[in-house]
Design a protein around this motif. Sequence first.
Motif, PDB file in Angstrom:
ATOM      1  N   ALA A 114       0.834  -1.203   0.000  1.00 18.00           N
ATOM      2  CA  ALA A 114       0.000   0.000   0.000  1.00 18.00           C
ATOM      3  C   ALA A 114       0.870   1.255   0.000  1.00 18.00           C
ATOM      4  O   ALA A 114       0.553   2.246  -0.674  1.00 18.00           O
ATOM      5  N   LYS A 115       1.963   1.218   0.744  1.00 11.94           N
ATOM      6  CA  LYS A 115       2.893   2.348   0.753  1.00 11.94           C
ATOM      7  C   LYS A 115       3.496   2.567  -0.631  1.00 11.94           C
ATOM      8  O   LYS A 115       3.603   3.700  -1.110  1.00 11.94           O
ATOM      9  N   GLN A 116       3.887   1.460  -1.281  1.00  8.85           N
ATOM     10  CA  GLN A 116       4.495   1.564  -2.596  1.00  8.85           C
ATOM     11  C   GLN A 116       3.507   2.110  -3.622  1.00  8.85           C
ATOM     12  O   GLN A 116       3.874   2.885  -4.508  1.00  8.85           O
ATOM     13  N   GLU A 117       2.245   1.705  -3.489  1.00  9.43           N
ATOM     14  CA  GLU A 117       1.221   2.190  -4.401  1.00  9.43           C
ATOM     15  C   GLU A 117       1.071   3.704  -4.263  1.00  9.43           C
ATOM     16  O   GLU A 117       1.028   4.439  -5.264  1.00  9.43           O
ATOM     17  N   LEU A 118       1.009   4.188  -3.031  1.00  4.84           N
ATOM     18  CA  LEU A 118       0.841   5.614  -2.790  1.00  4.84           C
ATOM     19  C   LEU A 118       2.073   6.387  -3.249  1.00  4.84           C
ATOM     20  O   LEU A 118       1.957   7.429  -3.918  1.00  4.84           O
ATOM     21  N   LEU A 119       3.254   5.895  -2.924  1.00  7.07           N
ATOM     22  CA  LEU A 119       4.486   6.560  -3.343  1.00  7.07           C
ATOM     23  C   LEU A 119       4.601   6.596  -4.865  1.00  7.07           C
ATOM     24  O   LEU A 119       5.084   7.569  -5.440  1.00  7.07           O
ATOM     25  N   GLY A 120       4.127   5.526  -5.508  1.00  4.63           N
ATOM     26  CA  GLY A 120       4.158   5.481  -6.968  1.00  4.63           C
ATOM     27  C   GLY A 120       3.278   6.544  -7.593  1.00  4.63           C
ATOM     28  O   GLY A 120       3.668   7.193  -8.571  1.00  4.63           O
ATOM     29  N   LEU A 121       2.094   6.753  -7.017  1.00  2.88           N
ATOM     30  CA  LEU A 121       1.191   7.785  -7.532  1.00  2.88           C
ATOM     31  C   LEU A 121       1.780   9.179  -7.330  1.00  2.88           C
ATOM     32  O   LEU A 121       1.667  10.049  -8.204  1.00  2.88           O
ATOM     33  N   ILE A 122       2.405   9.378  -6.159  1.00  3.81           N
ATOM     34  CA  ILE A 122       3.019  10.689  -5.886  1.00  3.81           C
ATOM     35  C   ILE A 122       4.147  10.945  -6.889  1.00  3.81           C
ATOM     36  O   ILE A 122       4.285  12.052  -7.417  1.00  3.81           O
ATOM     37  N   HIS A 123       4.937   9.914  -7.159  1.00  6.09           N
ATOM     38  CA  HIS A 123       6.050  10.058  -8.091  1.00  6.09           C
ATOM     39  C   HIS A 123       5.542  10.368  -9.497  1.00  6.09           C
ATOM     40  O   HIS A 123       6.081  11.241 -10.196  1.00  6.09           O
ATOM     41  N   LYS A 124       4.479   9.679  -9.922  1.00  6.47           N
ATOM     42  CA  LYS A 124       3.923   9.920 -11.251  1.00  6.47           C
ATOM     43  C   LYS A 124       3.313  11.314 -11.345  1.00  6.47           C
ATOM     44  O   LYS A 124       3.388  11.966 -12.384  1.00  6.47           O
ATOM     45  N   TYR A 125       2.722  11.763 -10.253  1.00  6.71           N
ATOM     46  CA  TYR A 125       2.193  13.127 -10.241  1.00  6.71           C
ATOM     47  C   TYR A 125       3.334  14.128 -10.386  1.00  6.71           C
ATOM     48  O   TYR A 125       3.248  15.073 -11.182  1.00  6.71           O
TER      49      TYR A 125
END
Length: 313
Positions: free
Chosen positions: A259-270
């Motif tokens: 779940a952390k990786q999913e959220l960090l991935g979205l932040i990075h893509k943003y």
Amino acid sequence: MSIQIGVSACVLGQKVRFDAGHKASEFCTNTLGPFVSYVPVCPEQAIGLGVPRPAIRLQLNAQQQVRLVNSKDSSIDHTDAMLQFTEKLLPKLQQLSGYIVCAKSPSCGMERVRLNDQNGHQLGKVGVGVFTQQLMQTYPWLPVEEDGRLLDSNLRENFVTRIFACHDYQQMLQSGFTIGKLVAFHSRYKFLVMAHSPKAYRELGRLVAQAKLFAPDELAQRYLLDLMQALKQQATRKQQANVLMHLQGFFKKMLSSSAKQELLGLIHKYRQGHLPLLAPLTLLRHHLAQHPHSYLAAQQYLQPFPDELGLRA
């Protein structure tokens, strides 16, 4: 208290322009309209100029003073009438949380209004409408924007963020100002200010910490002015991503590794520009619903204005 927004009457579709036309803004009437109460003003009509009427312009006189004159006959000067009207009207606008003006207008333009010299030669788009200049000088904290600039998505979101923040602050003042109320307000706005200006975030924090050094009225006005100036700065993707990283830190002990990786991935893509801000924000809200946190839930950053406005998509 409803959110009251001043607006050039022509922007709402009223046929009050010099050519009996209007400059109706779909965003103002259809998108923002349901969430605010408009106070329409046409300064030119208010000082007795008819519809239709001869065009007017900004022109320097021999003393290098900006005057509002008839475009074809500069001896017809409307400056004093406009200033008298403005002086009478402005004290009645203290309740406003924002103002939308008509671009390029010699009475209402916020910037880049054509200015002529005393011989009628153009000096460039360097003027400010006579009415709007007085408005901004009287209420330097008031969010003011032009109808044309609101076509830009970033400027539109920035302006709406400011009017909702201004209204929120005004509501806080309704029952009287106290340092305790200011501390609570500032606590809710920390991350929103950080996204717009890390420097202002630190300066506002120091101002609140030194609150007892100021007279209450002075402190209340200074905080509002500094807050509005901070929010007027454009929030960059880098700064937004930095705030998102701070917010995700509240969940580091609650979320699974995936779940952390999913959220960090979205932040990075943003941050890279591949996703809108709404993507990581929606996931953050989802985690907040699953893992309630009162301080985080109170943050205005998560929803500075109604989602229905569609400004973060």
